[in-house]
Design a protein around this motif. Structure first.
Motif, mmCIF file in Angstrom:
data_model
loop_
_atom_site.group_PDB
_atom_site.id
_atom_site.type_symbol
_atom_site.label_atom_id
_atom_site.label_comp_id
_atom_site.label_asym_id
_atom_site.label_seq_id
_atom_site.Cartn_x
_atom_site.Cartn_y
_atom_site.Cartn_z
ATOM 1 N N ILE A 1 -3.687 7.193 13.366
ATOM 2 C CA ILE A 1 -4.701 7.804 13.089
ATOM 3 C C ILE A 1 -5.587 6.564 12.299
ATOM 4 O O ILE A 1 -4.980 5.815 11.915
ATOM 5 N N PHE A 2 -7.040 6.653 12.287
ATOM 6 C CA PHE A 2 -7.809 5.676 11.541
ATOM 7 C C PHE A 2 -8.368 6.367 10.549
ATOM 8 O O PHE A 2 -8.876 7.469 10.537
ATOM 9 N N VAL A 3 -8.280 5.866 9.258
ATOM 10 C CA VAL A 3 -8.542 6.480 8.024
ATOM 11 C C VAL A 3 -9.689 5.484 7.424
ATOM 12 O O VAL A 3 -9.483 4.289 7.234
ATOM 13 N N ASP A 4 -10.892 5.939 7.188
ATOM 14 C CA ASP A 4 -11.933 5.324 6.671
ATOM 15 C C ASP A 4 -11.976 5.492 4.958
ATOM 16 O O ASP A 4 -11.848 6.530 4.465
ATOM 17 N N GLY B 1 -11.599 0.555 7.381
ATOM 18 C CA GLY B 1 -10.647 1.317 8.082
ATOM 19 C C GLY B 1 -9.279 0.776 8.372
ATOM 20 O O GLY B 1 -9.036 -0.367 8.389
ATOM 21 N N TYR B 2 -8.391 1.936 7.961
ATOM 22 C CA TYR B 2 -6.894 1.552 8.108
ATOM 23 C C TYR B 2 -6.337 2.482 9.366
ATOM 24 O O TYR B 2 -6.483 3.482 9.614
ATOM 25 N N GLU B 3 -5.591 1.501 10.318
ATOM 26 C CA GLU B 3 -4.652 2.397 11.223
ATOM 27 C C GLU B 3 -3.528 2.318 10.918
ATOM 28 O O GLU B 3 -2.871 1.765 10.326
ATOM 29 N N ILE B 4 -3.018 3.979 10.953
ATOM 30 C CA ILE B 4 -1.824 4.239 10.436
ATOM 31 C C ILE B 4 -0.813 4.732 11.524
ATOM 32 O O ILE B 4 -1.577 5.792 12.078
ATOM 33 N N PHE B 5 0.195 4.416 11.757
ATOM 34 C CA PHE B 5 1.161 5.089 12.689
ATOM 35 C C PHE B 5 1.764 6.439 12.096
ATOM 36 O O PHE B 5 2.280 6.153 10.899
ATOM 37 N N VAL B 6 1.682 7.462 12.688
ATOM 38 C CA VAL B 6 2.137 8.769 12.212
ATOM 39 C C VAL B 6 2.905 9.456 13.208
ATOM 40 O O VAL B 6 2.876 9.092 14.529
ATOM 41 N N SER B 7 3.900 10.342 12.951
ATOM 42 C CA SER B 7 4.444 10.864 13.932
ATOM 43 C C SER B 7 4.063 12.104 14.767
ATOM 44 O O SER B 7 4.250 12.205 15.730
ATOM 45 N N GLN B 8 3.062 12.803 14.209
ATOM 46 C CA GLN B 8 2.199 13.642 15.002
ATOM 47 C C GLN B 8 0.631 13.609 14.741
ATOM 48 O O GLN B 8 0.200 14.456 13.877
ATOM 49 N N ARG C 1 2.515 -6.748 11.383
ATOM 50 C CA ARG C 1 2.277 -5.871 10.238
ATOM 51 C C ARG C 1 1.427 -4.781 10.442
ATOM 52 O O ARG C 1 0.587 -4.637 11.108
ATOM 53 N N TYR C 2 2.039 -3.601 10.016
ATOM 54 C CA TYR C 2 1.553 -2.234 10.402
ATOM 55 C C TYR C 2 2.056 -1.381 9.150
ATOM 56 O O TYR C 2 2.715 -1.536 8.410
ATOM 57 N N LEU C 3 1.207 -0.218 9.252
ATOM 58 C CA LEU C 3 1.398 0.908 8.261
ATOM 59 C C LEU C 3 1.856 1.925 9.017
ATOM 60 O O LEU C 3 1.555 2.471 9.946
ATOM 61 N N ILE D 1 0.869 -1.206 -0.086
ATOM 62 C CA ILE D 1 0.008 0.038 -0.045
ATOM 63 C C ILE D 1 0.837 1.381 0.123
ATOM 64 O O ILE D 1 1.553 1.530 0.928
ATOM 65 N N CYS D 2 0.787 2.039 -1.199
ATOM 66 C CA CYS D 2 1.584 3.206 -1.156
ATOM 67 C C CYS D 2 1.269 4.475 -0.702
ATOM 68 O O CYS D 2 1.968 5.431 -0.303
ATOM 69 N N PHE D 3 -0.213 4.538 -0.682
ATOM 70 C CA PHE D 3 -0.758 5.818 -0.037
ATOM 71 C C PHE D 3 -2.108 5.304 0.351
ATOM 72 O O PHE D 3 -2.687 4.629 -0.068
ATOM 73 N N ILE D 4 -2.687 6.367 0.896
ATOM 74 C CA ILE D 4 -3.910 6.213 1.316
ATOM 75 C C ILE D 4 -5.099 7.587 1.398
ATOM 76 O O ILE D 4 -4.239 8.632 1.912
ATOM 77 N N LYS D 5 -5.980 7.448 0.797
ATOM 78 C CA LYS D 5 -6.911 8.767 0.759
ATOM 79 C C LYS D 5 -8.189 8.537 1.195
ATOM 80 O O LYS D 5 -8.979 7.517 0.600
ATOM 81 N N GLY D 6 -8.661 9.383 2.292
ATOM 82 C CA GLY D 6 -9.972 8.843 2.758
ATOM 83 C C GLY D 6 -10.024 9.809 3.957
ATOM 84 O O GLY D 6 -9.440 10.978 3.990
ATOM 85 N N LYS D 7 -11.040 9.528 5.077
ATOM 86 C CA LYS D 7 -11.550 10.486 6.006
ATOM 87 C C LYS D 7 -10.970 9.912 7.260
ATOM 88 O O LYS D 7 -11.343 8.905 7.615
ATOM 89 N N VAL D 8 -10.473 11.033 8.025
ATOM 90 C CA VAL D 8 -10.278 10.737 9.172
ATOM 91 C C VAL D 8 -11.128 10.309 10.220
ATOM 92 O O VAL D 8 -12.281 10.898 10.528
ATOM 93 N N PHE D 9 -11.176 9.123 10.769
ATOM 94 C CA PHE D 9 -12.165 8.620 11.579
ATOM 95 C C PHE D 9 -11.845 8.709 13.059
ATOM 96 O O PHE D 9 -12.718 8.855 14.012
ATOM 97 N N SER D 10 -10.648 8.548 13.488
ATOM 98 C CA SER D 10 -10.069 8.593 14.796
ATOM 99 C C SER D 10 -8.650 9.017 14.877
ATOM 100 O O SER D 10 -7.924 8.978 14.132
ATOM 101 N N VAL D 11 -8.370 9.831 15.961
ATOM 102 C CA VAL D 11 -6.891 10.503 16.050
ATOM 103 C C VAL D 11 -6.468 10.359 17.631
ATOM 104 O O VAL D 11 -7.233 10.358 18.694
ATOM 105 N N SER D 12 -5.199 9.757 17.614
ATOM 106 C CA SER D 12 -4.729 9.624 18.784
ATOM 107 C C SER D 12 -3.088 10.214 18.499
ATOM 108 O O SER D 12 -2.799 10.780 17.519
ATOM 109 N N GLU D 13 -2.119 10.194 19.645
ATOM 110 C CA GLU D 13 -0.709 10.652 19.586
ATOM 111 C C GLU D 13 0.050 10.157 18.661
ATOM 112 O O GLU D 13 0.826 10.814 17.811
ATOM 113 N N GLU D 14 -0.046 8.714 18.425
ATOM 114 C CA GLU D 14 0.773 7.761 17.485
ATOM 115 C C GLU D 14 -0.061 7.449 16.402
ATOM 116 O O GLU D 14 0.462 6.945 15.316
#
Length: 72
Positions: A17-20, A25-32, A55-57, A2-15
């Protein structure tokens, strides 16, 4: 891969985001994570990490940020 994801932010935390994306739903680890806004449209470059027991994104806001990550 999976090289990119385009969608709507469903949930946010420190580490993470969930994108619908059309009901998936995709859980993606992000820096901010807190910089993302609920229910907003996002485009995130991703890198799939495959390990023996997990396995994670990992998400990036730009292709240059992803390239830097891959060079480390």
């Amino acid at each position: 891969m999976i090289c990119f994801i385009k969608g709507k932010v469903f949930s946010v935390s420190e580490e993470t985001i969930f994108v619908d994306v059309h009901g998936i739903g995709y859980e993606i680890f992000v820096s901010q994570g807190r910089k993302y806004v609920l229910n907003s449209e996002v485009f995130i470059y991703t890198y799939e990490v495959f390990r023996e027991d997990e396995r994670y994104l990992v998400g990036f806001s730009s292709i240059d940020e992803k390239r830097l990550f891959l060079s480390l």
